[in-house]
Design a protein around this motif. Sequence first.
Motif: not given
Length: 636
Positions: A305-307, A310-315, A318-319, A601-619
């Motif tokens: 998570n630390h970065s 400007t973009a969140p670290n995990y998204p 992983t991109a 529909d494939r556009h992630v507008r908010d990388m901090r909130e959209d679960p697609r940008a954090r796919r696999g994070y919780d697991e």
Amino acid sequence: MDNQEQRFAQQAHAEQTAGERKPEVEPSTETSEIVTQTIEQIKHALLDPHAISQKYDIEGRKTIETEISEVKTRAAAVGEGITGKMETLGQKEQRARELDALKAEKVLALEQRLETIAVRLKKLFRVKDQSTTEIQSEIEAMEAEMEEVTRQALALRGELEKFAQEQAELPDPGKMLEAYYAKMETMPLSNAEKRELLRSEVLAELNTEEYIALWRRLNPHFLSHVTRQGFRDHNAMVYHSAGLQEFHDGLTSVLRDQKLLRPPMAVRDGLLARDDGSIRKFLEDWALQAEDEEEAKKRLNAQLNHSLATAPNYPDKTAVHFAAQIVADGYYGGESNNEVFFVYPSDVLASQHDFAFNGWEKDFTQPQSETKWNDVFVWPATLENPGIPVDTGVVFLPEKTPVDPQTGSKYASEVKTADGEEKRVMVEDEKLIAAFVGWAENLTDESPVIQAYKKYDERRNDYWSSREDRQRECFDVFRDEIMKLGFDEETAMDITYSLFSSVDGINQYQYTGAIGFGDTKKEAALSKLRQASANWKRASNTVTAKEYWEAYFEQHPDQKPKHLVFYNGTPTTAIHEFQTRHNIGQADTSEQEGDLLGFDDRHVRDMREDPRARRGYDELVATAHRIIEEHYRTKE
């Protein structure tokens, strides 16, 4: 159906695994039919203009058939008309020749009759000679007929000219059909077809010519990813400056690694899967080196998570990162004039992957207003062995750049050992450095380059001459003078650009007598030389870059990209020239489908909130915590 085609069909029909997002666009009857096709059938549907016209343009086919039929009918009528008129004209010309011969006979007979004694006596006594009168009447009749025949022949020739002109203006049915099918080659794919057909399994089966033909049916907009191959000799910003003057094998490492463009978490952190073994290996280098469980979890959190970005670290990690509508070689490239980069039609990536824009503008159709923000995040379709296949895009390699036949670099180099590790390093050209420094230290107001610069500077407000012309004249002098020192033309121009790139350049001469900033003339000269990477020795006994890469792929055929283009010039310009050369751009649907090309529909507008940008994070966190807890409990 071969194994690959079976896998493609099975994948298309497979149910989505638990936790994965369901598509917001439901498959239509049309797309359901598509996924049951074989690869060869799909290629036929994508690329064969006859098949395209049968599917998209039934009315157009009828129209062109009617038009061609009408042209053929008219051409036949014109041909028959020409044949008939030519035949009639031949008859008229034959009759004219016959009349001419008969007239000649009659004229001779008349002349002979007029010479007889009887006719002379009759003429003397003013008595008409019946025979003479008859001959003269016959001649007059012949002349009248000849005049009429001539008039008719002229009329026929006029009609033949009109027929010939019409015949020349009639379109060629073959070319009409060819033009029609050429139009079919740029018939845009529908949005649904792009989602179903632009799969890696399909694209990897296309050769370069077929891939280009497919791109004609897609939007011209592209995403690029530049990699470092050779020595990194430039950087256009403060950040991302690691690896300058170091040797990189960005392309060959990608090609060796299953030909996949990996996200940073896979490349730098080595997380190639989400099973226990892979995650444990991911933790071993840092998190599991902590003294206790609490510190290990803190390290994991920091790593994920630390970065400072400007973009969140995990998204971000992983991109895979791309630039839209440009190649960002100035920021992320390797060797200038020897850049290697990957290009994907935006349709290909946007139709198959979730994506986000790190910059302010959310737009595939134009570059960001600032290059440093031109960063498009594209998330691989899977967390297991994540990556974007190279063979779904096009690899651009330099063609004519002279390079070392062993390294592919334009620079000379040598291998040195430091701390027991061998490392390839650049070699400075002491002779050229000394020549340039001496030249810079001895510049005077009378030196050709100073005279050229003064002339250029004095004409800044000369509206009668273009800036480009003034600059070219000045640059030519600088280039020629620098080449006299022993530099090749390319390097001489690089130095020239460096001298004119900012206030830290040749304009400092009027204030300090130096050609840039520095405490001494020598320091200023060395600084400009290094800015242009002109202090490094160029490779000797070179081959062209194309020859180098062809030899490399001959030795490593399994690494050769499916779609390969050799280019000249600057990277972004090379892409535009490639598109123009291959008629790519006629299927632009952005005006109708918008800046996101219909893939909103494939556009992630908010990388901090959209679960697609954090796919696999919780697991990942849950598994990592379990491994950390087990690790430290076994140490107690």
